[in-house]
Design an enzyme around this catalytic site. Structure first.
Site: not given
Ligand code: AMP
Length: 397
Positions: A8, A92, A242, A385
Site C-alpha cells: 500500500n 492497493r 475532512r 484490507e
C-alpha cells in the site's frame, strides 16, 4: 503454499504485509516512512520476532521496495529465505475511474488506466503506480495485482452516482461519485453476510467504516448501491480532518473572506476540518472524546456532529434500500468505540433495533451486538484490507 506480498503505497510511505494465503497468517508486516525526504525509516515487524528498524536513506519507492525485500529475507529478521518464495504481489490502488469494477492482474493497459486517473487521485495514484513498477523491477515475472478502492462503488446505479451538474462534465471528465474504502466495504459486507447468516442473494446491508477516514455503504446482495464518498474521499461523513458534505458555496465564501485560492480552501476542507476543525483539539477521536469528558464544549460539539451525521446517513440508506437486514461497524472508531456505537444505535430505535449492551462492550472480533429480538442485526466486524487484497490476489493468479 503461496505467499502474497501486499503493498500500500502513499506519496511518501509504503506499508506492506507478507501473508501466507493458505493459513491467512501474517508472516511479517511493516512500514517505510519519509520516502524521498530526510530521515527515511523502515520498521519491519516479523511475526514472533522482535521489530527491526532500518534507518537508511530512501530516495524513492524503488529503494524502499528493495529494503523491504532485504528485510523479508534477512537472515536474522527475515521470514523467508528467498524472494522467489513470494508468488504474487497485491497492490492497493486508489482510483480506476469507471474502467475497472474488479481487481485485475497488472499489464501495460492497467498501468495506462492508473496513469490516466492521476487527475482523479493526484496524491495516491502516482505513488501506487511507482509501487507497482518498483515491484516489477525487483521481482521480474512475479504477477502483480491491482486492487482498486473505487471498484466496490462501480455497481452503484446512475441515480446514486450522478451529480446534478451539467451532464457534459460527467461525459467529458468522468465527474461523478465513485466512493472509496471499497476494499474495506466489500470485505466487511461479505463477512457480515456470513456472520449474520443473511441471504447472500438479496440481503440489505449497511457498513459503517468509521476511522480517521469515514464512509458508509449500502449494498444489496453484496453489491454496492450507494456509498458516502464522492469524486474524492472528501464527501459524506465528518472525519478526523475532512469536512464531509458542505455546501460548495462555503468554498467561495471562505476564498473571498480570507483571500484564499480554491486549492487552499480544499486543503483546509481535507486536512484542517472534520472533528479537528470543530474541536480545535485533535483529529484523533480518542483525544476528542477525552477533551469532551474534561468539559471541552467544542470537542463535545465535534463528537455530536460526527454521530449525528452517521445516524442521518444510515437513515438515508435504509430509505434508499427500502429496508435493512444488518448494520456493521468497522475501522478504528467503529470497532473500538463502545460509546460511539451506543450513541449511534440510540438514534435508530425506530428501526426496531435492540442493542445487547453487554455484547457491545467487546472489541476486536466479529460480534453480534443486537439482541435476538432486534428487527435489524447489528454487528462489529473488524476490517482487514490487507487480507482482502491478498485474497483477491490469490483468486486472480
Ligand atoms: P483508523 O483510521 O481506522 O485506523 O481509525 C483511527 C481512529 O480510530 C482514531 O481517530 C482513533 O482515535 C480511533 N480509535 C482507535 N481506538 C479507539 C478506541 N478504543 N476508542 C475510540 N476511538 C478509537
Amino acid at each position: 503454499m503461496m505467499k502474497v506480498l501486499v503493498i500500500n503505497c502513499g506519496s511518501s510511505s509504503l506499508k506492506y504485509q507478507l501473508i501466507d494465503s493458505q493459513t491467512e497468517e501474517v508472516l511479517a508486516k511493516g512500514l517505510c516512512e519519509r520516502i524521498g525526504i530526510d530521515g527515511s525509516k523502515l520498521t519491519h515487524k516479523p511475526t514472533g520476532k522482535e521489530d527491526y528498524v532500518v534507518e537508511s536513506p530512501m530516495k524513492d519507492h524503488q529503494i524502499a521496495v528493495k529494503l523491504v525485500l532485504d528485510a523479508l529475507t534477512d537472515k536474522d529478521h527475515g521470514v523467508i529465505t528467498d524472494i522467489k518464495e513470494i508468488s504474487a504481489v497485491g497492490h492497493r490502488v486508489l482510483h480506476a475511474g469507471q474502467v475497472y469494477s474488479d481487481s485485475i492482474v497488472v499489464n501495460e493497459d492497467v498501468k495506462r488506466v492508473i496513469r490516466e486517473c492521476f487527475d482523479l487521485g493526484p496524491l495516491h495514484n502516482p505513488a501506487n503506480l511507482i509501487g507497482i513498477e518498483a515491484c516489477e523491477a525487483a521481482m521480474p515475472g512475479v504477477p502483480q495485482v491491482a486492487v482498486f478502492d473505487t471498484a466496490f462503488g462501480q455497481s452503484m446505479p446512475k441515480k446514486a452516482y450522478l451529480y446534478a451538474i451539467p451532464y457534459e462534465y460527467y461525459e467529458k471528465y468522468g465527474i461523478r461519485r465513485y466512493g472509496f474504502h471499497g476494499t474495506s466495504h466489500s470485505f466487511v459486507s461479505k463477512e457480515t453476510i456470513k456472520f449474520a447468516n443473511l441471504n447472500p442473494e438479496n440481503c440489505k446491508v449497511i457498513v459503517c467504516h468509521l476511522g480517521n477516514g469515514a464512509s458508509i455503504s449500502a449494498s444489496i446482495g453484496g453489491k454496492c448501491v450507494d456509498t458516502s464518498m464522492g469524486l474524492t474521499p472528501l464527501e459524506g461523513l465528518i472525519m478526523g480532518t475532512r469536512s464531509g458534505d458542505v455546501d460548495p458555496a462555503v468554498v467561495q465564501y471562505i476564498c473571498n473572506k480570507e483571500n484564499k485560492t480554491v486549492d487552499e480552501v480544499l486543503n483546509i476542507l481535507n486536512k484542517k476540518s472534520g472533528v479537528l476543525g470543530i474541536s480545535g483539539v485533535s483529529s484523533d477521536f480518542r483525544d476528542v472524546t477525552k477533551a469532551e469528558n474534561e468539559g471541552n464544549e467544542r470537542a463535545k460539539a465535534a463528537n455530536e456532529a460526527f454521530i449525528y451525521r452517521v445516524i442521518k446517513y444510515i437513515g438515508a440508506y435504509v430509505a434508499a434500500m427500502n429496508g435493512v437486514d444488518a448494520i456493521a461497524f468497522t475501522a478504528g472508531v467503529g470497532e473500538n468505540d463502545v460509546n460511539a456505537r451506543e450513541k449511534i444505535l440510540s438514534g435508530l430505535t425506530y428501526l426496531g433495533i435492540e442493542v445487547d449492551h453487554e455484547a457491545n462492550k467487546k472489541r476486536g472480533e466479529n460480534t453480534m451486538i443486537s439482541t435476538p429480538a432486534s428487527k435489524v442485526k447489528v454487528c462489529v466486524i473488524p476490517t482487514n484490507e490487507e487480507l482482502a487484497i491478498a485474497r483477491e490476489t490469490v483468486a486472480l493468479v
